[in-house]
Design an enzyme around this catalytic site. Structure first.
Site, PDB file in Angstrom:
ATOM      1  N   TYR A 152     -17.593 -47.108 -92.234  1.00  0.00           N
ATOM      2  CA  TYR A 152     -17.530 -48.346 -92.714  1.00  0.00           C
ATOM      3  C   TYR A 152     -18.768 -48.446 -93.505  1.00  0.00           C
ATOM      4  O   TYR A 152     -18.663 -49.104 -94.455  1.00  0.00           O
ATOM      5  CB  TYR A 152     -17.361 -49.312 -91.859  1.00  0.00           C
TER       6      TYR A 152
ATOM      7  N   LYS B 104     -11.923 -38.214 -82.305  1.00  0.00           N
ATOM      8  CA  LYS B 104     -10.904 -37.006 -82.933  1.00  0.00           C
ATOM      9  C   LYS B 104     -11.740 -35.778 -83.103  1.00  0.00           C
ATOM     10  O   LYS B 104     -12.154 -35.184 -84.244  1.00  0.00           O
ATOM     11  CB  LYS B 104     -10.761 -37.400 -84.565  1.00  0.00           C
TER      12      LYS B 104
ATOM     13  N   ASP C  46      -5.047 -40.293 -82.113  1.00  0.00           N
ATOM     14  CA  ASP C  46      -3.722 -40.261 -82.171  1.00  0.00           C
ATOM     15  C   ASP C  46      -2.971 -40.287 -80.962  1.00  0.00           C
ATOM     16  O   ASP C  46      -1.881 -41.282 -80.822  1.00  0.00           O
ATOM     17  CB  ASP C  46      -2.980 -39.234 -83.010  1.00  0.00           C
TER      18      ASP C  46
ATOM     19  N   ASP D 249     -10.916 -50.506 -84.973  1.00  0.00           N
ATOM     20  CA  ASP D 249     -10.429 -51.519 -85.983  1.00  0.00           C
ATOM     21  C   ASP D 249      -8.883 -51.300 -85.927  1.00  0.00           C
ATOM     22  O   ASP D 249      -8.106 -52.478 -85.445  1.00  0.00           O
ATOM     23  CB  ASP D 249     -10.604 -51.256 -87.488  1.00  0.00           C
TER      24      ASP D 249
ATOM     25  N   ASP E 204      -6.162 -53.777 -83.245  1.00  0.00           N
ATOM     26  CA  ASP E 204      -5.035 -54.504 -83.730  1.00  0.00           C
ATOM     27  C   ASP E 204      -3.593 -54.077 -82.646  1.00  0.00           C
ATOM     28  O   ASP E 204      -2.789 -55.201 -82.661  1.00  0.00           O
ATOM     29  CB  ASP E 204      -4.610 -54.260 -85.069  1.00  0.00           C
TER      30      ASP E 204
HETATM   31  C1  IPM Z   1     -11.586 -56.719 -88.124  1.00  0.00           C
HETATM   32  C2  IPM Z   1     -11.277 -57.062 -89.728  1.00  0.00           C
HETATM   33  C3  IPM Z   1     -12.283 -56.686 -90.570  1.00  0.00           C
HETATM   34  C4  IPM Z   1     -12.813 -55.085 -90.175  1.00  0.00           C
HETATM   35  C5  IPM Z   1     -12.074 -56.686 -92.207  1.00  0.00           C
HETATM   36  C6  IPM Z   1     -11.689 -58.018 -92.559  1.00  0.00           C
HETATM   37  C7  IPM Z   1     -13.379 -56.172 -92.700  1.00  0.00           C
HETATM   38  O1  IPM Z   1     -10.056 -56.126 -90.106  1.00  0.00           O
HETATM   39  O2  IPM Z   1     -12.659 -57.717 -88.022  1.00  0.00           O
HETATM   40  O3  IPM Z   1     -11.127 -55.942 -87.593  1.00  0.00           O
HETATM   41  O4  IPM Z   1     -12.108 -53.927 -90.643  1.00  0.00           O
HETATM   42  O5  IPM Z   1     -13.548 -54.789 -89.496  1.00  0.00           O
HETATM   43 MG    MG Z   2      -9.100 -55.442 -88.310  1.00  0.00          MG
END
Ligand code: IPM
Ligand code: MG
Length: 359
Positions: A143, A194, A226, A250, A254
């Site tokens: 990032y 990885k 993975d 990230d 999710d």
């Molecule tokens: C998160 C979001 C952020 C990230 C974005 C909005 C920059 O997806 O907080 O997970 O990728 O960190």
């Molecule tokens: Mg995110």
């Protein structure tokens, strides 16, 4: 309390202002009830800051953030700003505050609330009792690595590039946070990398191994990313704490959030080395439902609980808020995202009111 502590509130964009306004009511009540002596301040971030000042993280916001003891954030971004250059998009505001305050330690719990067991897309026996903590490195990795950009290469072709790098000290501090967290939980850390392909994660793995010697009670395992993505849907309860870099974290966070079927319920904390922190729901700004009063404020309310516990040492107030949230779920109150047959569908504001009443 001798010196007043300050909480900075950054509502942001989309559903951010709606959910933060409910969370703020809960915070104000907790402040009175537990005599925390907190002062609340407000500032702009993301698209709202772009509209007002032309930048997603204005200096004025940064000055207040530096002064604050803790920060509560809604969410940033939306289609209105999608055409902007990546350098000045709302998301850049979030990345800037994380990076400038060195909030390297991102804690993202994925907990299945027993009242919401049917909300998961996985079979109940796979997810019942799920309680995972993802510890994501937040201020390094691909990032932030330099060099980065898009240029014309020697063949005259457009070429995009980013750099994935971690210094040993960055790996150590996030590793330490993961091991410390595991000590308060089930004493298992799974480090995700990885290392079969990427040198930076070969180093990551080595550093985690070295650190593990300081925590003999904690069982350390390693998994390629993975495989981790697969194991999370196959048998998620095998995990206790997962520690990983910025981008893998990230993606996996999710995935883990969705296992619970209730991303609208999940809070997060981003901590610096002194446990000053930024607290925000795991979900995004949901522009498609913004302004309709149907968003779930519980993730933000639970973020207030995390804020009180981790940055302000107010564990009792935090527990009371968590208890109040559990109570409104027991009362069968549900916003649209967690609604199911036989439950009572409520608005953002009514959900907020119910938590305030329970508290
Ligand atoms: C998160 C979001 C952020 C990230 C974005 C909005 C920059 O997806 O907080 O997970 O990728 O960190
Ligand atoms: Mg995110």
């Amino acid at each position: 309390m001798s010196e007043a502590k300050t909480v900075l509130i950054l509502p942001g964009d989309g559903i951010g202002p709606e959910i933060v306004s409910e969370a703020e009511k809960v915070l104000r009540l907790a402040n009175d009830k537990f005599q925390l002596g907190l002062e609340l301040e407000h500032a702009l971030i993301g698209g709202a800051a772009i509209d007002a000042h032309g930048v997603p993280y204005p200096d004025e916001t940064h000055a207040k953030a530096e002064q604050a003891d803790a920060i509560l954030l809604g969410a940033v971004g939306g289609p209105k700003w999608d055409e902007l250059d990546t350098a000045i998009r709302p998301e850049k505001g979030l990345l800037a505050i994380r990076s400038r305050l060195e909030l390297f330690g991102n804690l993202r719990p994925a907990i299945l609330y027993p009242q919401l067991a049917d909300a998961s897309s996985l079979k109940p026996e796979i997810v019942a009792g799920l309680d995972i903590l993802i510890v994501r490195e937040l201020t390094g990795g691909i990032y932030f690595g330099q060099p980065r950009g898009v240029h014309n290469n020697e063949q005259g072709e457009r070429e995009g590039f980013n750099t994935y790098r971690y210094a040993e000290s960055e790996i150590l501090r996030i590793g330490r946070l993961a091991f410390e967290s595991a000590m308060k939980r089930n004493k298992r850390v799974c480090s995700v990398d990885k290392a079969n392909v990427l040198e930076v994660t070969v180093l990551w793995r080595e550093v985690m191994e070295e650190l593990a010697k300081e925590y003999p009670e904690v069982e350390l395992s390693h998994m390629y990313v993975d495989n981790a993505a697969m194991q999370l849907v196959r048998e998620p309860k095998q995990f206790d704490v997962i520690v990983t870099g910025n981008m893998f974290g990230d993606i996996l966070s999710d995935e883990a959030a969705m296992l619970t079927g209730s991303i609208g319920m999940l809070p997060s904390a981003s901590l610096d080395k002194n446990s000053k922190g930024l607290y925000e729901p795991c979900h995004g700004s949901a522009p498609d439902i913004a302004g309709q009063g149907i968003a779930n404020p519980l993730a933000t309310i639970l973020s207030v609980a995390m804020l009180l516990r981790y940055s302000l040492g107010a564990g009792e107030a935090a527990a009371a808020i968590e208890q109040a949230v559990s109570q409104v779920l027991d009362q069968n109150l549900r916003t649209a995202d967690i609604f199911s047959e036989g439950m009572q569908r409520v608005s953002t504001a009514d959900m907020g009111k119910a938590v305030v009443a329970a508290l």
